[in-house]
Design an enzyme around this catalytic site. Structure first.
Site, PDB file in Angstrom:
ATOM      1  CD  GLU A 159     -32.191 -35.541   9.940  1.00  0.00           C
ATOM      2  OE1 GLU A 159     -31.653 -35.592   8.818  1.00  0.00           O
ATOM      3  OE2 GLU A 159     -31.774 -34.798  10.851  1.00  0.00           O
TER       4      GLU A 159
ATOM      5  CD  GLU B 239     -26.094 -39.069  14.146  1.00  0.00           C
ATOM      6  OE1 GLU B 239     -25.302 -38.134  13.958  1.00  0.00           O
ATOM      7  OE2 GLU B 239     -27.028 -39.327  13.382  1.00  0.00           O
TER       8      GLU B 239
ATOM      9  CB  SER C 140     -25.819 -30.210  18.818  1.00  0.00           C
ATOM     10  OG  SER C 140     -27.158 -30.149  18.362  1.00  0.00           O
TER      11      SER C 140
ATOM     12  N   GLY D   2     -29.503 -31.525  15.616  1.00  0.00           N
ATOM     13  CA  GLY D   2     -29.999 -30.266  15.069  1.00  0.00           C
ATOM     14  C   GLY D   2     -30.713 -29.398  16.088  1.00  0.00           C
TER      15      GLY D   2
ATOM     16  CG  HIS E 244     -29.439 -39.654   9.893  1.00  0.00           C
ATOM     17  ND1 HIS E 244     -30.474 -38.838  10.295  1.00  0.00           N
ATOM     18  CD2 HIS E 244     -28.295 -39.019  10.245  1.00  0.00           C
ATOM     19  CE1 HIS E 244     -29.969 -37.747  10.852  1.00  0.00           C
ATOM     20  NE2 HIS E 244     -28.647 -37.834  10.832  1.00  0.00           N
TER      21      HIS E 244
ATOM     22  CG  ASN F  65     -25.795 -36.325   7.324  1.00  0.00           C
ATOM     23  OD1 ASN F  65     -26.018 -36.205   6.122  1.00  0.00           O
ATOM     24  ND2 ASN F  65     -26.730 -36.678   8.192  1.00  0.00           N
ATOM     25  CD1 TRP F  66     -21.751 -31.908   4.273  1.00  0.00           C
ATOM     26  CD2 TRP F  66     -21.828 -31.639   2.048  1.00  0.00           C
ATOM     27  NE1 TRP F  66     -20.472 -31.640   3.839  1.00  0.00           N
ATOM     28  CE2 TRP F  66     -20.490 -31.470   2.482  1.00  0.00           C
ATOM     29  CE3 TRP F  66     -22.113 -31.514   0.693  1.00  0.00           C
ATOM     30  CZ2 TRP F  66     -19.448 -31.190   1.587  1.00  0.00           C
ATOM     31  CZ3 TRP F  66     -21.073 -31.237  -0.190  1.00  0.00           C
ATOM     32  CH2 TRP F  66     -19.755 -31.068   0.252  1.00  0.00           C
ATOM     33  CE  LYS F  67     -28.487 -33.534   9.631  1.00  0.00           C
ATOM     34  NZ  LYS F  67     -29.325 -33.449  10.797  1.00  0.00           N
TER      35      LYS F  67
ATOM     36  N   GLY G 133     -23.649 -32.779  11.601  1.00  0.00           N
ATOM     37  CA  GLY G 133     -24.627 -32.287  10.634  1.00  0.00           C
ATOM     38  C   GLY G 133     -24.384 -30.816  10.341  1.00  0.00           C
TER      39      GLY G 133
HETATM   40  C1  PEP Z   1     -26.617 -35.551  12.049  1.00  0.00           C
HETATM   41  O1  PEP Z   1     -27.310 -35.196  11.127  1.00  0.00           O
HETATM   42  O2  PEP Z   1     -26.168 -36.695  12.020  1.00  0.00           O
HETATM   43  C2  PEP Z   1     -26.349 -34.619  13.146  1.00  0.00           C
HETATM   44  C3  PEP Z   1     -25.732 -35.064  14.189  1.00  0.00           C
HETATM   45  O3  PEP Z   1     -26.776 -33.315  12.996  1.00  0.00           O
HETATM   46  P1  PEP Z   1     -26.339 -32.034  13.911  1.00  0.00           P
HETATM   47  O4  PEP Z   1     -24.844 -32.081  14.055  1.00  0.00           O
HETATM   48  O5  PEP Z   1     -26.797 -30.846  13.135  1.00  0.00           O
HETATM   49  O6  PEP Z   1     -27.025 -32.195  15.225  1.00  0.00           O
END
Ligand code: PEP
Length: 252
Positions: free
Chosen positions: A98, A168, A214, A174, A96, A9-11, A235
């Site tokens: 976010e 998640e 993470s 993050g 998600h 997931n590039w966000k 992410g």
């Molecule tokens: C995500 O955005 O779904 C995510 C898990 O981010 P990260 O790997 O940076 O924690």
């Protein structure tokens, strides 16, 4: 047999030109490495056409990070699932944390999007997960159960092959904090039991459940070794080939 499914997931990162160049390099590297898991990348909307073109001929799936809850009409700033399908994007991440946290998406809104995507035969990664406060107050299972029951409301058993669930924990996204493989596996097992109760053992046993929060080259193996962890939604570490490729080739 559940095939491992690694998704990036590039966000809101990488410009369209950066994304296109990276996607080409990734497709090449994945082919060279002979990766045997399913690989997906989810760029921002404006990067999707270039990335679709860049990975053409490879097995990499391109996904959107979100979509509108309507097919067309007066919804300024939104992107319809029909527009996604038109450019060759048939997968979407929904719910998600976010989107839930910053844009007020409720389980009901997310369910509307899930049903719309499924009606267009799109694949969905439905994200679920608890906040730290919810975990510490013993509400983990209650939260996951609600997010799954409401998120999947009216999804028919025959449509469940279009659904992947990503667990998640919000406190691990993050932050550099990862759930221990044991904690993540316990949450995944609970998700599988919840889906079994809603649908059937067969559907639950075939369901791909990704862990997200993470995930890095250094922790992916231990997570993927767990019985109920079938993949990862990555992410930050999906933004660079040097980080993402070792995650994709975790079993090599
Ligand atoms: C995500 O955005 O779904 C995510 C898990 O981010 P990260 O790997 O940076 O924690």
């Amino acid at each position: 047999m559940r095939r491992p499914y690694i998704a990036g997931n590039w966000k809101m990162n990488l410009t369209p030109s950066e994304g296109k160049a990276y996607a080409s390099a990734l497709a090449e590297a994945v082919k060279k490495a002979g990766a045997d898991c399913r690989v997906m990348i989810a760029p921002s909307f404006v990067s999707l056409p270039g990335v679709v073109e860049a990975v053409k001929g490879s097995d990499i799936t391109v996904s959107a990070q979100n979509m509108a809850d309507h097919l067309s009409g007066a919804y300024t700033g939104e992107v319809s699932p029909e527009m996604l399908r038109d450019i060759g994007v048939n997968t979407v991440i929904l719910g998600h944390s976010e989107r839930r946290q910053y844009y007020g998406e409720t389980d009901e809104i997310i369910n509307g999007k899930v049903l719309l995507a499924i009606s267009l035969k799109m694949e969905v990664i439905l994200c679920v997960g608890e906040t730290l406060e919810e975990r510490e107050s013993g509400k983990l299972e209650e939260v996951l159960k609600r997010q799954i029951e409401v998120g999947l409301k009216d999804v028919l058993p025959a449509e469940m092959d279009k659904i992947t669930i990503a667990y998640e924990p919000v406190w691990a996204i993050g932050t550099g904090r990862t759930a221990t493989p044991e904690d993540a596996d316990a949450a995944h097992a609970f998700i599988r039991r919840t889906v079994a109760a809603l649908y059937s053992d067969d559907i639950a046993n075939n369901l791909i459940i990704q862990y997200g929060g993470s995930v890095k080259p250094g922790n992916v193996r231990a997570l993927m070794a767990k019985e109920n962890i079938d993949g990862a939604l990555v992410g930050g570490a999906s933004l660079k080939l040097d980080d993402f490729l070792p995650i994709i080739t975790f079993n090599k």
